[in-house]
Design a protein around this motif. Sequence first.
Motif, PDB file in Angstrom:
ATOM      1  N   TYR B  82       0.834  -1.202   0.000  1.00 32.69           N
ATOM      2  CA  TYR B  82       0.000   0.000   0.000  1.00 32.69           C
ATOM      3  C   TYR B  82       0.873   1.258   0.000  1.00 32.69           C
ATOM      4  O   TYR B  82       0.661   2.194  -0.766  1.00 32.69           O
ATOM      5  N   ILE B  83       1.877   1.258   0.868  1.00 33.98           N
ATOM      6  CA  ILE B  83       2.766   2.421   0.956  1.00 33.98           C
ATOM      7  C   ILE B  83       3.519   2.611  -0.363  1.00 33.98           C
ATOM      8  O   ILE B  83       3.639   3.733  -0.866  1.00 33.98           O
ATOM      9  N   THR B  87       3.316   5.774  -2.889  1.00 36.41           N
ATOM     10  CA  THR B  87       4.516   6.540  -3.222  1.00 36.41           C
ATOM     11  C   THR B  87       4.687   6.689  -4.734  1.00 36.41           C
ATOM     12  O   THR B  87       5.082   7.740  -5.219  1.00 36.41           O
ATOM     13  N   LEU B 114      -4.432   0.404   8.801  1.00 36.83           N
ATOM     14  CA  LEU B 114      -3.985   1.786   8.990  1.00 36.83           C
ATOM     15  C   LEU B 114      -3.019   1.907  10.164  1.00 36.83           C
ATOM     16  O   LEU B 114      -2.054   2.665  10.121  1.00 36.83           O
ATOM     17  N   GLU B 117       0.221   0.564   8.956  1.00 33.17           N
ATOM     18  CA  GLU B 117       0.850   1.541   8.051  1.00 33.17           C
ATOM     19  C   GLU B 117       1.632   2.583   8.860  1.00 33.17           C
ATOM     20  O   GLU B 117       2.788   2.899   8.545  1.00 33.17           O
ATOM     21  N   ALA B 118       1.001   3.057   9.917  1.00 34.67           N
ATOM     22  CA  ALA B 118       1.666   4.057  10.758  1.00 34.67           C
ATOM     23  C   ALA B 118       2.915   3.464  11.403  1.00 34.67           C
ATOM     24  O   ALA B 118       3.969   4.109  11.460  1.00 34.67           O
ATOM     25  N   LEU B 121       5.726   3.164   8.714  1.00 33.03           N
ATOM     26  CA  LEU B 121       6.297   4.471   8.371  1.00 33.03           C
ATOM     27  C   LEU B 121       7.218   4.963   9.486  1.00 33.03           C
ATOM     28  O   LEU B 121       8.313   5.464   9.236  1.00 33.03           O
ATOM     29  N   ASN B 122       6.770   4.782  10.718  1.00 30.08           N
ATOM     30  CA  ASN B 122       7.597   5.236  11.836  1.00 30.08           C
ATOM     31  C   ASN B 122       8.873   4.438  11.959  1.00 30.08           C
ATOM     32  O   ASN B 122       9.947   4.986  12.164  1.00 30.08           O
ATOM     33  N   SER B 125      11.397   5.277   9.665  1.00 34.62           N
ATOM     34  CA  SER B 125      11.634   6.724   9.755  1.00 34.62           C
ATOM     35  C   SER B 125      11.265   7.429   8.456  1.00 34.62           C
ATOM     36  O   SER B 125      11.938   8.363   8.041  1.00 34.62           O
ATOM     37  N   TRP B 126      10.255   6.972   7.810  1.00 41.81           N
ATOM     38  CA  TRP B 126       9.761   7.569   6.559  1.00 41.81           C
ATOM     39  C   TRP B 126      10.781   7.498   5.422  1.00 41.81           C
ATOM     40  O   TRP B 126      10.648   8.191   4.430  1.00 41.81           O
ATOM     41  N   ASN B 127      11.792   6.697   5.582  1.00 41.22           N
ATOM     42  CA  ASN B 127      12.720   6.491   4.466  1.00 41.22           C
ATOM     43  C   ASN B 127      12.101   5.466   3.537  1.00 41.22           C
ATOM     44  O   ASN B 127      12.357   4.280   3.638  1.00 41.22           O
ATOM     45  N   ILE B 128      11.258   5.956   2.651  1.00 41.71           N
ATOM     46  CA  ILE B 128      10.518   4.989   1.856  1.00 41.71           C
ATOM     47  C   ILE B 128      10.742   5.154   0.373  1.00 41.71           C
ATOM     48  O   ILE B 128      10.104   4.498  -0.430  1.00 41.71           O
ATOM     49  N   LYS B 129      11.660   6.017   0.004  1.00 39.24           N
ATOM     50  CA  LYS B 129      11.996   6.096  -1.421  1.00 39.24           C
ATOM     51  C   LYS B 129      13.371   5.486  -1.609  1.00 39.24           C
ATOM     52  O   LYS B 129      14.361   6.031  -1.130  1.00 39.24           O
TER      53      LYS B 129
END
Lengths: 309, 158
Positions: B82-83, B87, B114, B117-118, B121-122, B125-129
Amino acid sequence: MTSRRDGLEQNYEEIAVIGNGAYGTVYKARDLKNDGQFVAMKRIRIQNTEEGMPMSAIREIALLKQLENYEHPNVVRLLDVRHTDHTASEIRLMLVFEYVDQDLSTYLEGCPPPGLGPDRIRNILVTSQGTLKVADFGLARVYGFQMALTSVVVTLWYRAPEVILQAAYATPVDIWSCGCIFVELFNRRPLFCGQSDIDQLSKIFDILGLPPEDDWPENVSLPWNSFKAVPPQPLEQFVPEIDNDAKDLLEKLICFNPHRRLSAQEAMNHSYFRDDLDSLRTSSSLSVSEGESFETDGRSDTPSKHGGS
Amino acid sequence: GESLQKEKEQWKSVFHKKNGDGHMDSLGQHRDEAISWILCLNTKFHFTPETVALAVYLVDRFLLLVKVPSKYLRCVSICCYYIAAKTLEEDEVIPSTGDLVKGSDYECSVSEILRMEAVILNKLSWNIKYVTAIDFLHIIHSLLMCYYPQLLNGLSNM
């Protein structure tokens, strides 16, 4: 709202509100874990829907994090992202940025911010050492779909004509904005202050002249002939302190046809920047991070000299 | 699809080398399971190979950071997928969480997704690219096409 705290946020102590918008609030704060150094803390409230984290938030923060890897000297540091809590109705995010004490408008005025008026360049910051830093990358835009109209006007003044005309656009729009800001460094006020889309275009054509019909983008609702055919005016009339090199650069930055506008790379190679870049290179720095590039020129001592720091 | 499969296998070996200790086996097994769910999801939603590769990468990263009980594994896969989609994919093709859950044939609630998902992401550390194997494939492919354009002719004869 400030009274509410949870464990994660106790690392930061709010000192003052810097900015406010539909997207949330920006505070000046102290990072208690790091010797109380100042940070800019942006709290964002997002309505919690069935879709979870909004795509826009994911993309923007992922981009900021990715940029962080390069540690670019002219990009404001993103120190921390906290997903502080998650209630049924609201997602609350906290972005912690490096604190920079003035934005470009303040810097150019050389005085402390008299409250956030509509005419501010808020996402170009200037450190006390004179380093320029870009902040935000449209985060405000992304989060605030119903942001106050004034902020729309702010960006309108720097908006490229192809955007206003709702034609196809790409990275040249940023070069246009750079050109507008370049003028502002000389004049310390914006060049094209339109009150509406049409007015903005008229203001642009009043100075640049109405472009030839061939340059008019295809398939746009505003026809070329709805504007008065006016001849281009000499730019130095509007930017009295500009010199020839700078004028040549400016003309190529605010060129109506995006295909003929300079690219960022070409602009960097323009002779206006050559001396500055050479002097920076010899001082063993390749980047323009000194932020002095607009003011170290002997050619003109106009921009930025009034900046306080 | 095939190149993706190939990449997946190469990746695994890197993964194992990094974690050449005791819990390697269960980790590898978990990972295989999680990835197969992602591939399975993609037969429903048909996202780009880039999205699948990113989802796989997110799963890898997350499993390295967090010991995930097997009952949550599937939830992790769905969330990473999903993330990754949020993106990289176009806005209009992103399913609602409800549709995602429905499409996954998995017994879990929207709110569980959900919450997960949170958490992901945490934890990341939101390093998702990330640059994924697919990006390398694109580069290698375009290099090949630049320097050996005759390969294209060979392909069309096939």
